[in-house]
Design an enzyme around this catalytic site. Structure first.
Site, short mmCIF file in Angstrom:
data_model
loop_
_atom_site.label_atom_id
_atom_site.label_comp_id
_atom_site.label_asym_id
_atom_site.label_seq_id
_atom_site.Cartn_x
_atom_site.Cartn_y
_atom_site.Cartn_z
N ARG A 141 0.85 -1.47 0.11
CA ARG A 141 0.05 0.25 -0.10
C ARG A 141 0.83 1.06 0.34
NH1 ARG A 141 -4.65 0.51 4.34
NH2 ARG A 141 -2.50 0.88 5.72
N ARG B 163 9.61 18.37 -8.13
CA ARG B 163 10.71 18.58 -8.88
C ARG B 163 12.18 18.82 -8.35
NH1 ARG B 163 8.82 20.29 -14.84
NH2 ARG B 163 8.56 21.80 -13.47
N LYS C 202 -1.89 7.44 1.78
CA LYS C 202 -2.43 7.43 2.88
C LYS C 202 -0.98 8.66 3.24
CE LYS C 202 -1.72 5.12 7.15
NZ LYS C 202 -3.14 5.03 7.95
N GLU D 288 -15.85 6.76 6.09
CA GLU D 288 -15.12 6.26 6.98
C GLU D 288 -14.79 7.08 8.48
OE1 GLU D 288 -10.84 5.44 5.55
OE2 GLU D 288 -10.61 7.55 4.62
N1 PXG Z 1 -9.13 5.37 7.72
C1 PXG Z 1 -7.66 6.30 7.65
C2 PXG Z 1 -8.28 7.68 7.58
C3 PXG Z 1 -6.77 5.58 8.26
O1 PXG Z 1 -5.97 6.74 8.55
C4 PXG Z 1 -7.97 3.65 8.90
C5 PXG Z 1 -8.66 3.60 7.79
C6 PXG Z 1 -7.42 2.18 8.83
O2 PXG Z 1 -6.43 1.50 7.75
P1 PXG Z 1 -6.01 0.19 8.69
O3 PXG Z 1 -5.23 -0.18 7.09
O4 PXG Z 1 -4.63 0.73 9.75
O5 PXG Z 1 -6.70 -1.03 8.99
C7 PXG Z 1 -6.20 4.95 8.73
C8 PXG Z 1 -5.32 4.00 9.22
C9 PXG Z 1 -1.85 6.92 13.53
C10 PXG Z 1 -2.28 5.51 12.82
O6 PXG Z 1 -1.03 7.43 13.67
C11 PXG Z 1 -3.81 6.08 12.01
C12 PXG Z 1 -3.78 4.87 11.34
C13 PXG Z 1 -3.66 3.68 11.63
C14 PXG Z 1 -2.18 3.53 12.53
C15 PXG Z 1 -1.70 5.00 13.13
O7 PXG Z 1 -2.99 7.95 14.05
N2 PXG Z 1 -4.94 4.97 10.50
#
Ligand code: PXG
Length: 290
Positions: A50, A103, A149, A182
């Site tokens: 990802r 760039r 992300k 979400e």
């Molecule tokens: N939506 C958003 C916007 C996220 O940032 C998820 C869903 C869940 O995705 P995963 O792949 O983790 O199941 C996330 C993930 C942090 C932190 O540092 C945030 C996330 C994951 C780990 C740490 O606050 N968000």
């Protein structure tokens, strides 16, 4: 703590990047949040995949192969004697000049932090979260696609501020059409008459790795699941609700916008899926110390 920056380890106080890094100046970069459980980095291959997809979407050239990234992540865990914890992996656009043209940044920087995270107070895992829908709309898929992300998390932070102002720990974000997208750092699930539902990724959500894992668990357990567009009406009338994320893990939700969800306590299917997910964390992932 030892922090990995571009192939070297630095003590926490010495772990620094340039003020001219476009990651800082413009939020130009991508990241991953990964968990280690029981001496294994859970779903590491999926997180690295990802990361490279996010990078490709913003035309960011990561200066190492996926295999090297996996090795560097494991090396950072080992350097910190970390067997259970949270890994934050960042790739910034790198050092450039003032002016947003990427760039101007000859080389991306890779930063890996291996530490701990706590998203919500522990009591909420037992009794469930109370949350609200907030006015800030999730980014549109044709602007900063929520699938990326990226280091630009202001959309989510604005929503989190609105949740804080409402006195709760998390926020439901709707997309520009009004469908449930979400939460600020988690994907959303509801249960209705024994069937599991989560918004489609096209509604504007991260391609959550925990989301995927929970859908896999449901399939294994013979629980029907689907990904329809969901409205707040669907959420209010759900029998159960929970959120998923690497940091959050599985957390029940018992109240939304003043409406009690189901019985007002964490539901049975949530518990079953959580138990199966816990099992998965024991056996899945790259081993840190052999
Ligand atoms: N939506 C958003 C916007 C996220 O940032 C998820 C869903 C869940 O995705 P995963 O792949 O983790 O199941 C996330 C993930 C942090 C932190 O540092 C945030 C996330 C994951 C780990 C740490 O606050 N968000």
């Amino acid at each position: 703590m030892k922090v990995y920056i571009d192939g070297q380890f630095f003590e926490e106080n010495e772990a620094k990047i340039s003020v001219f890094d476009h990651g800082l100046l413009y939020g130009d970069g991508v990241f991953e949040g990964i968990r280690a459980y029981h001496n294994r980095v859970f779903k590491l291959t999926e997180h690295i995949e990802r990361l490279y997809w996010s990078a490709k979407a913003i035309l960011l050239d990561i200066p190492m192969s996926r295999e090297e990234m996996i090795e560097s992540t494991l090396a950072t865990c080992r350097a910190n004697d970390l067997r259970d914890g949270y890994i934050r992996l960042l790739v910034t656009r790198g050092r450039g000049t003032l002016g947003l043209d990427p760039r101007r940044c000859p080389k991306a920087s890779v930063i890996i932090i291996a530490g701990q995270i706590k998203l919500y107070p522990s009591e909420y895992y037992e009794k469930g979260l109370t949350i609200v829908t907030v006015p800030t709309t999730r980014n549109m898929v044709n602007s900063v696609n929520p699938a990326i992300k990226s280091l630009n998390y202001l959309n989510n932070i604005l929503a989190r501020i609105e949740a804080n102002n409402a006195g709760v720990e998390e926020a439901i974000m709707l997309n520009s059409e009004g469908f449930v997208a979400e939460c600020t750092g988690d994907n959303i699930f509801i249960v209705q008459k024994g069937r599991l539902m989560t918004p489609p990724l096209s509604a504007g959500a991260l391609y959550g790795i925990t989301r995927n894992a929970v859908l896999d668990c449901a399939q294994e357990l013979g629980i029907a699941s689907s990904e329809p567009n969901l409205t707040r009406y669907d959420v209010y009338n759900a029998d159960e609700m929970f959120l998923t994320g690497t940091a959050a893990e599985l957390i029940p939700v018992v109240k939304v916008d003043g409406r009690v969800i189901g019985t007002g306590t964490p539901g049975p299917l949530t518990a079953i899926l959580n138990a199966r997910f816990r099992e998965l964390t024991k056996v899945n992932g790259e081993i840190i110390f052999r």
